[in-house]
Design an enzyme around this catalytic site. Structure first.
Site, PDB file in Angstrom:
ATOM      1  CB  SER A  45       4.190   6.003 -13.592  1.00  0.00           C
ATOM      2  OG  SER A  45       3.623   6.850 -14.575  1.00  0.00           O
ATOM      3  CG  ASP A 278      -4.002   9.477 -13.077  1.00  0.00           C
ATOM      4  OD1 ASP A 278      -3.735   9.572 -14.290  1.00  0.00           O
ATOM      5  OD2 ASP A 278      -3.300   8.833 -12.283  1.00  0.00           O
ATOM      6  CG  HIS A 281      -1.013   6.779 -14.190  1.00  0.00           C
ATOM      7  ND1 HIS A 281      -0.875   8.136 -14.001  1.00  0.00           N
ATOM      8  CD2 HIS A 281       0.246   6.289 -14.293  1.00  0.00           C
ATOM      9  CE1 HIS A 281       0.419   8.456 -13.992  1.00  0.00           C
ATOM     10  NE2 HIS A 281       1.117   7.345 -14.163  1.00  0.00           N
TER      11      HIS A 281
END
Length: 299
Positions: A45, A278, A281
């Protein structure tokens, strides 16, 4: 910001490398240089984030936004294995292939222990790798899935030559997988045509019990303190050692240290699901734009 974040400093910070300047991003120049080309990102990702960043950066130079489109009409999704955006006025595509380990996911051998639910075939590259060959710029990344939570705790173990390697460490497996990747590049890629890059691990900023707290700050850290900085630097060292032993030119984009300063730039609690912080990311715009500025400066 749409999810409630108030500070915006993470949009504005830039790195100043020692003894050099990163070329200023000129979208018009880059669009022309990519005319007729094929740019391919392969990885997890974080590779998808860099792919998204490049598209956003390049869109700033395109007046007719309708001339830019996803070739299969797909919306960006975590599960889709292929995404390709075409800049039709310039006849080039920026593509992403989801391959979190770069090597293949395999079946479970007969008579395996019950804890084994899946395997990673360290000696065989992903079976979609043939689609990466015919590219002009090829950018690889893998790392975030090489940990106990994504592997052993999910019942995923390593396999070499069809045999389970239950006692193999993550570091040894990563080295084996990268050597498989390196051999594939040496034998399949025409490096006279294709520029090959490998981007290293990105720093995360987890803390607390088992790293459940995401420590987002309003400013970059004065000193680089990443919870997994030593662990991640070992993976970066493996990447650089494997590449140094290759017989063809590959450029390592060593972004691990620079990212570890940027605890301000993670998604944090400002995601579509604020109950799940998160710290792996990055917000866009932000850190991934710098990766692409470095990439363009090499090109």
């Amino acid at each position: 910001m749409a999810n409630g974040r108030k500070d915006d400093g993470y949009l504005k910070w830039r790195w100043k490398p020692n003894r050099c300047e990163v070329s200023r991003f000129d979208v018009g120049v880059v669009l022309e240089k990519l005319r007729g080309k094929r740019v391919v990102f392969v990885g997890d990702s974080l590779s998808r984030t860099q792919w998204e960043s490049m598209i956003c950066l390049l869109m700033n130079g395109v007046d007719d936004k309708t001339s830019v489109y996803e070739v299969n009409g797909n919306k960006i999704s975590k599960k889709i294995r292929y995404l390709g955006v075409r800049f039709s006025l310039y006849n080039f595509t920026v593509e992403f292939y989801r391959s979190v380990f770069l090597v293949q996911i395999g079946s479970v051998p007969r008579h395996s222990p019950k804890r084994v639910r899946s395997t990673v075939k360290l000696d065989e590259l992903d079976n979609v790798s043939s689609k990466w060959i015919d590219s002009d710029v090829l950018v690889f990344n893998t790392g975030h899935w090489w940990n106990r939570a994504k592997l052993f705790e999910m019942g995923c173990y390593f396999k070499v030559n069809g045999r389970l390697k239950l006692g193999m460490s993550t570091m040894a497996a990563y080295t084996t997988a990268l050597n498989t990747w390196a051999s594939w590049v040496e034998n399949k890629i025409d490096t006279d045509r294709t520029r090959v890059f490998f981007r290293t691990f990105e720093g995360s900023h987890w803390s607390g019990p088992k790293g459940h707290t995401c420590k987002v700050t309003e400013n970059p850290l004065v000193q680089s303190k990443s919870e997994y900085s030593e662990y991640r630097s070992q993976f970066s060292d493996i990447i650089r050692e494997v590449v140094n032993n290759m017989t063809v030119p590959v450029t390592v984009m060593h972004v691990t240290p620079m990212g570890s300063y940027r605890s301000d730039a993670h998604v944090g609690i400002w995601s579509d699901n604020p109950t799940v912080p998160d710290c792996s990311h990055w917000c866009l715009p932000g850190v991934p734009d710098a990766w692409n500025e470095i990439l363009f400066s090499y090109l």
